[in-house]
Design a protein around this motif. Structure first.
Motif, PDB file in Angstrom:
ATOM      1  N   VAL A   1       1.983  -4.720  -9.517  1.00 16.77           N
ATOM      2  CA  VAL A   1       0.851  -3.860  -8.758  1.00 16.77           C
ATOM      3  C   VAL A   1       1.110  -2.436  -9.511  1.00 16.77           C
ATOM      4  O   VAL A   1      -0.103  -1.857  -9.446  1.00 16.77           O
ATOM      5  CB  VAL A   1       1.268  -3.782  -7.301  1.00 16.77           C
ATOM      6  N   GLN A   2       2.176  -1.853  -9.902  1.00 16.67           N
ATOM      7  CA  GLN A   2       2.103  -0.441 -10.332  1.00 16.67           C
ATOM      8  C   GLN A   2       1.210  -0.451 -11.762  1.00 16.67           C
ATOM      9  O   GLN A   2       1.000   0.940 -11.912  1.00 16.67           O
ATOM     10  CB  GLN A   2       3.580  -0.157 -10.609  1.00 16.67           C
TER      11      GLN A   2
ATOM     12  N   PHE B   1      -7.541  -1.574  -4.425  1.00 15.20           N
ATOM     13  CA  PHE B   1      -6.776  -2.039  -3.174  1.00 15.20           C
ATOM     14  C   PHE B   1      -7.642  -2.769  -2.464  1.00 15.20           C
ATOM     15  O   PHE B   1      -7.121  -4.084  -1.687  1.00 15.20           O
ATOM     16  CB  PHE B   1      -6.780  -0.542  -2.054  1.00 15.20           C
TER      17      PHE B   1
ATOM     18  N   TRP C   1       2.999   1.273  -3.636  1.00 16.72           N
ATOM     19  CA  TRP C   1       2.333   0.839  -4.756  1.00 16.72           C
ATOM     20  C   TRP C   1       2.681   1.104  -6.037  1.00 16.72           C
ATOM     21  O   TRP C   1       2.992   0.303  -6.738  1.00 16.72           O
ATOM     22  CB  TRP C   1       0.783   1.439  -4.673  1.00 16.72           C
TER      23      TRP C   1
ATOM     24  N   TYR D   1      -3.855   3.112  -8.141  1.00 16.47           N
ATOM     25  CA  TYR D   1      -4.221   3.016  -6.508  1.00 16.47           C
ATOM     26  C   TYR D   1      -5.531   3.754  -6.460  1.00 16.47           C
ATOM     27  O   TYR D   1      -5.672   4.716  -6.480  1.00 16.47           O
ATOM     28  CB  TYR D   1      -3.295   3.570  -5.796  1.00 16.47           C
TER      29      TYR D   1
ATOM     30  N   GLN E   1       0.938  -1.191  -0.033  1.00 16.03           N
ATOM     31  CA  GLN E   1       0.206  -0.037  -0.005  1.00 16.03           C
ATOM     32  C   GLN E   1       0.783   1.235   0.079  1.00 16.03           C
ATOM     33  O   GLN E   1       0.567   2.177  -0.655  1.00 16.03           O
ATOM     34  CB  GLN E   1      -0.769   0.041   1.255  1.00 16.03           C
TER      35      GLN E   1
END
Length: 256
Positions: free
Chosen positions: A67-68, A77, A61, A72, A58
């Motif tokens: 994940v990038q 999430f 991120w 976000y 988190q």
């Protein structure tokens, strides 16, 4: 240096538990259920690494591969939180399966454990409803301003996901880890009182709250330990944890 300090802060529970593995078992739990929970600290250490990494992802991120590529936002999430919680729970089940441990027997997950905790939640529901109506004060849960703003900003589709993670998955996973897997081995090494304090402190640490809210979380953790010790059943803290977190729905309705 800043990254090193952050790493130490984040994974402090893992480091502490690794040191505690060097301690010998010196205490005998009182209840038969806790006596059957004769596993070491190693399973909970492994699981905690994944559990605490949720916060790491988190915080960083945009810098983490894979994940990038996902923006976000609250929905992404919550999806990640769902995957993380589910993975941790499956990891715990795999450990029990490989070591031929009965989860139902070890945690005393039996239907006859429900009446007490259901009655307790019903009484507190009445008291809390009266407190909110007459005093405008929630006795059960008071979210941080950041949490309230997040809840109020969610559309109903994202809130359903948030509600499932918060009310169902989080209580099951957190109680399995911090009361179920952690408390008994700490009891055998440190005794019941110290195990209650330390397991509640580590659970409080995992929330990453400011000081004053952390005091409330810590006291709640002690109450969960008491519920667990009362009959050695994990059903009690799980159900009460669900009941406590379900009051988030009140703030969603209030803000919508």
């Amino acid at each position: 240096m800043a990254y090193f300090q952050l790493f130490i802060y984040l994974y402090f529970p893992v480091i502490l538990l690794l040191l505690l593995t060097l301690f010998k078992d010196r205490f005998e739990p009182e209840s038969e259920s806790l006596k059957r929970q004769n596993w070491s600290l190693i399973p909970v250490i492994i699981i905690l690494i994944f559990y605490l990494s949720l916060a790491l992802i988190q915080w960083f991120w945009s810098a983490i591969p894979f994940v990038q590529y996902f923006e976000y936002n609250s929905f992404n999430f919550e999806v990640y939180a769902f995957v993380d919680y589910a993975f941790i729970f499956i990891l715990a089940l795999v450990y029990f399966y490989r070591h031929r441990v009965s989860v139902i027997t070890a945690f005393n997950l039996k239907l006859n454990q429900f009446p007490f905790i259901v009655k307790l939640c019903a009484v507190l529901l009445l008291f809390n409803a009266l407190s909110i109506y007459f005093l405008n004060f929630n006795l059960i849960i008071n979210p941080l301003d950041s949490q309230l703003n997040e809840i109020k900003s969610l559309n109903w589709k994202v809130f359903i996901f948030y509600f499932f993670n918060t009310v169902i998955l989080a209580p099951v996973v957190e109680e399995t880890v911090f009361r179920g897997l952690l408390y008994s081995p700490l009891y055998r090494k440190l005794g019941g009182f110290a195990a209650a304090i330390l397991s509640s402190l580590l659970w409080t640490h995992s929330h990453f709250y400011p000081l004053l809210p952390s005091i409330g979380v810590f006291i709640t953790g002690l109450f969960f330990v008491w519920l667990y010790k009362r009959r050695g059943s994990l059903i009690h803290p799980i159900v009460f944890h669900m009941f406590k977190n379900s009051w988030m729905f009140y703030y969603y309705l209030k803000g919508s």
